[in-house]
Motif scaffolding. Sequence first.
Motif, mmCIF file in Angstrom:
data_model
loop_
_atom_site.group_PDB
_atom_site.id
_atom_site.type_symbol
_atom_site.label_atom_id
_atom_site.label_comp_id
_atom_site.label_asym_id
_atom_site.label_seq_id
_atom_site.Cartn_x
_atom_site.Cartn_y
_atom_site.Cartn_z
ATOM 1 N N UNK A 48 -2.039 -8.217 -4.022
ATOM 2 C CA UNK A 48 -2.205 -6.803 -4.800
ATOM 3 C C UNK A 48 -1.256 -5.545 -3.523
ATOM 4 N N UNK A 49 -0.883 -5.240 -4.310
ATOM 5 C CA UNK A 49 0.138 -3.895 -3.582
ATOM 6 C C UNK A 49 -0.620 -1.907 -3.724
ATOM 7 N N UNK A 50 -0.301 -2.162 -3.262
ATOM 8 C CA UNK A 50 -0.719 -0.775 -2.030
ATOM 9 C C UNK A 50 -0.089 0.303 -2.195
ATOM 10 N N UNK A 51 0.271 1.781 -2.874
ATOM 11 C CA UNK A 51 1.498 2.470 -2.638
ATOM 12 C C UNK A 51 0.619 3.983 -2.796
ATOM 13 N N UNK A 52 0.841 4.845 -1.171
ATOM 14 C CA UNK A 52 0.055 5.798 -1.149
ATOM 15 C C UNK A 52 0.496 6.897 -2.408
ATOM 16 N N UNK A 53 -0.330 7.303 -2.909
ATOM 17 C CA UNK A 53 -0.011 8.494 -4.442
ATOM 18 C C UNK A 53 0.838 9.713 -3.382
ATOM 19 N N UNK A 54 0.635 10.227 -3.955
ATOM 20 C CA UNK A 54 1.291 11.993 -3.360
ATOM 21 C C UNK A 54 0.047 12.732 -2.588
ATOM 22 N N UNK A 55 -1.222 12.869 -2.893
ATOM 23 C CA UNK A 55 -2.108 13.469 -3.090
ATOM 24 C C UNK A 55 -2.449 12.973 -1.740
#
Length: 334
Positions: free
Chosen positions: A1-8
Amino acid sequence: MRFAPSNEHTAFAASLGELLRGSDVPGIARAWAEGDHGPGLALWHRLAELGVTALLVPEDAGGLGADAVDLAIAFEVLGYHAVPGPLVESAAVVPVLLAGSAAGQGWLPRLAAGESLATVAVHPHVPHALDADVAALRLSVTGDEVRVCTGTGTGPLRSVDPARRLFALPPGELLPIGCGAAFDHGVLAVSSQLIGAAQRVLDDSVAHAARRTQYGREIGRFQAVKHLLADVAVAVELARPLVRGAAVALAGAAPEAARDVSAARVAAADAAHLAVRTGLQVHGAVGYTREHDLGLWLTKVRALIGGWGTGSFHRRRVREALTGAADGSGGGRT
């Protein structure tokens, strides 16, 4: 599972970090440890204005209706700055416990607005409630039973972290609610704090190594010191994706969420422990002094590592999820 923070997410973390950098949090933590809650409560109201206390409160109760991913982002920043108080309890655990309940209709809007603080004991993993003398709402959870306690009980009890004031709550009135995923949200919040604290100690240690000189050279230029700091950086960077992946699983109510949360907790605790050990080595004798801010993170990390389930409990939880075998032992103690 990969998580990348959004701009928000990135913007929210930057705004929260900017607020805390200008708030003298070390001074607030020291005042909180001495029983002066005024500066800490003032900061609490500013955090509420930014939405931190309303993250997990449903929109129909005056909150933001956010999820565990937003929670992880916020608590990593809070851990980076060692903010004192019942943050995990008020912003992560109690909103999950009270969501959709009659009791929540009265309390959740107050928690979201920062008007009230809450604390909770979750037996056996969290036997003592944090800052029960400041919290207006005190809950005690045993199994699936949730009780509201009208007094502070026995305390304050000593913690390795002077800013943590612990209380053994008295018996309370049973509430007609379940505990759901409240415990896992608490574990996630603590794990995120540990990642933030580890990153802060690493950043401060790197900065100190660039300033401190021995034998006419900055100690950061010595290979042994470089290796120590590199090991911490690797540990933090390997643990952070586990924490964020656990947040994604918890937000989506994935079947493996509990396993992922415990795995993240183990990795975050190990990384934070390595960070503070290395931080003391790099700072030398000055790191042991009460006046140095490093001590705030050392004691906070030590307390968080022992809270919300021991390392052995979370490792066993992961093993049992992977193998399907339970050994019948208890949940550990804190």
